[in-house]
Design a protein around this motif. Structure first.
Motif, mmCIF file in Angstrom:
data_model
loop_
_atom_site.group_PDB
_atom_site.id
_atom_site.type_symbol
_atom_site.label_atom_id
_atom_site.label_comp_id
_atom_site.label_asym_id
_atom_site.label_seq_id
_atom_site.Cartn_x
_atom_site.Cartn_y
_atom_site.Cartn_z
ATOM 1 N N GLU A 13 8.771 15.774 23.471
ATOM 2 C CA GLU A 13 9.952 16.268 24.196
ATOM 3 C C GLU A 13 10.746 17.064 23.013
ATOM 4 O O GLU A 13 11.374 18.109 23.417
ATOM 5 C CB GLU A 13 10.687 14.970 24.306
ATOM 6 N N LEU A 14 11.068 16.651 21.881
ATOM 7 C CA LEU A 14 11.825 17.486 20.781
ATOM 8 C C LEU A 14 11.188 18.705 20.664
ATOM 9 O O LEU A 14 11.891 19.897 20.551
ATOM 10 C CB LEU A 14 11.741 16.602 19.696
ATOM 11 N N ARG A 15 9.927 18.947 20.512
ATOM 12 C CA ARG A 15 9.075 20.138 20.239
ATOM 13 C C ARG A 15 9.382 21.076 21.522
ATOM 14 O O ARG A 15 9.511 22.409 21.037
ATOM 15 C CB ARG A 15 7.670 19.948 19.899
ATOM 16 N N ASP A 16 9.283 20.548 22.594
ATOM 17 C CA ASP A 16 9.278 21.435 23.844
ATOM 18 C C ASP A 16 10.726 21.881 23.836
ATOM 19 O O ASP A 16 11.119 23.025 24.083
ATOM 20 C CB ASP A 16 9.359 20.537 24.896
ATOM 21 N N THR A 17 11.950 21.094 23.447
ATOM 22 C CA THR A 17 13.110 21.337 23.610
ATOM 23 C C THR A 17 13.503 22.560 22.249
ATOM 24 O O THR A 17 14.332 23.636 22.592
ATOM 25 C CB THR A 17 14.119 20.441 23.035
ATOM 26 N N GLN A 18 12.803 22.427 21.162
ATOM 27 C CA GLN A 18 13.123 23.347 20.122
ATOM 28 C C GLN A 18 12.463 24.856 20.597
ATOM 29 O O GLN A 18 12.768 25.848 20.295
ATOM 30 C CB GLN A 18 12.251 22.941 18.887
ATOM 31 N N GLU A 19 11.226 24.843 21.147
ATOM 32 C CA GLU A 19 10.660 25.905 21.720
ATOM 33 C C GLU A 19 11.543 26.522 22.618
ATOM 34 O O GLU A 19 11.599 27.793 22.566
ATOM 35 C CB GLU A 19 9.348 25.542 22.294
ATOM 36 N N MET A 20 11.969 25.845 23.528
ATOM 37 C CA MET A 20 13.047 26.316 24.714
ATOM 38 C C MET A 20 14.268 27.088 24.041
ATOM 39 O O MET A 20 14.811 28.218 24.386
ATOM 40 C CB MET A 20 13.470 25.559 25.530
ATOM 41 N N LEU A 21 14.941 26.421 22.946
ATOM 42 C CA LEU A 21 15.914 26.916 22.456
ATOM 43 C C LEU A 21 15.540 28.230 21.809
ATOM 44 O O LEU A 21 16.299 29.188 21.427
ATOM 45 C CB LEU A 21 16.505 26.104 21.413
ATOM 46 N N ARG A 22 14.319 28.358 21.044
ATOM 47 C CA ARG A 22 14.067 29.361 20.455
ATOM 48 C C ARG A 22 13.881 30.610 21.214
ATOM 49 O O ARG A 22 14.331 31.634 20.972
ATOM 50 C CB ARG A 22 12.533 29.113 19.686
ATOM 51 N N LEU A 24 15.256 30.803 24.180
ATOM 52 C CA LEU A 24 16.612 31.238 24.583
ATOM 53 C C LEU A 24 17.466 32.101 23.622
ATOM 54 O O LEU A 24 17.963 33.048 23.886
ATOM 55 C CB LEU A 24 17.449 29.920 25.114
ATOM 56 N N GLY A 25 17.316 31.941 22.321
ATOM 57 C CA GLY A 25 17.911 32.609 21.419
ATOM 58 C C GLY A 25 17.350 34.042 21.300
ATOM 59 O O GLY A 25 18.333 34.952 21.243
ATOM 60 N N ILE A 26 16.079 34.330 21.509
ATOM 61 C CA ILE A 26 15.511 35.671 21.435
ATOM 62 C C ILE A 26 15.929 36.219 22.602
ATOM 63 O O ILE A 26 16.624 37.537 22.679
ATOM 64 C CB ILE A 26 14.092 35.509 21.555
ATOM 65 N N LEU A 27 16.129 35.564 23.885
ATOM 66 C CA LEU A 27 16.825 36.171 24.956
ATOM 67 C C LEU A 27 18.103 36.648 25.004
ATOM 68 O O LEU A 27 18.261 37.773 25.253
ATOM 69 C CB LEU A 27 16.374 35.278 26.187
ATOM 70 N N VAL A 28 18.915 36.027 24.273
ATOM 71 C CA VAL A 28 20.309 36.063 24.023
ATOM 72 C C VAL A 28 20.375 37.399 22.961
ATOM 73 O O VAL A 28 21.152 38.129 23.467
ATOM 74 C CB VAL A 28 21.143 34.829 23.613
ATOM 75 N N ALA A 29 19.731 37.420 22.155
ATOM 76 C CA ALA A 29 19.572 38.630 21.153
ATOM 77 C C ALA A 29 19.333 39.723 22.006
ATOM 78 O O ALA A 29 19.967 40.956 21.687
ATOM 79 C CB ALA A 29 18.796 38.505 20.226
#
Length: 42
Positions: A13-22, A24-29
């Motif tokens: 679950e934590l790995r999936d969340t970290q991947e999603m945040l990564r 999301l960060g690229i998308l925001v950038a």
């Protein structure tokens, strides 16, 4: 490290969340770069 030490793997679950945040960060950038280009053109 001892052979009896548990693996230092985060739960699935934590790995999936970290991947999603990564992603999301690229998308925001990318969105910010696009916004700067649009503002710069005007």
């Amino acid at each position: 490290m001892l052979w009896s030490d548990p693996e230092n793997e985060p739960p699935e679950e934590l790995r999936d969340t970290q991947e999603m945040l990564r992603r999301l960060g690229i998308l925001v950038a990318l969105a910010m770069v696009l916004a700067m280009l649009v503002i710069g053109v005007r």
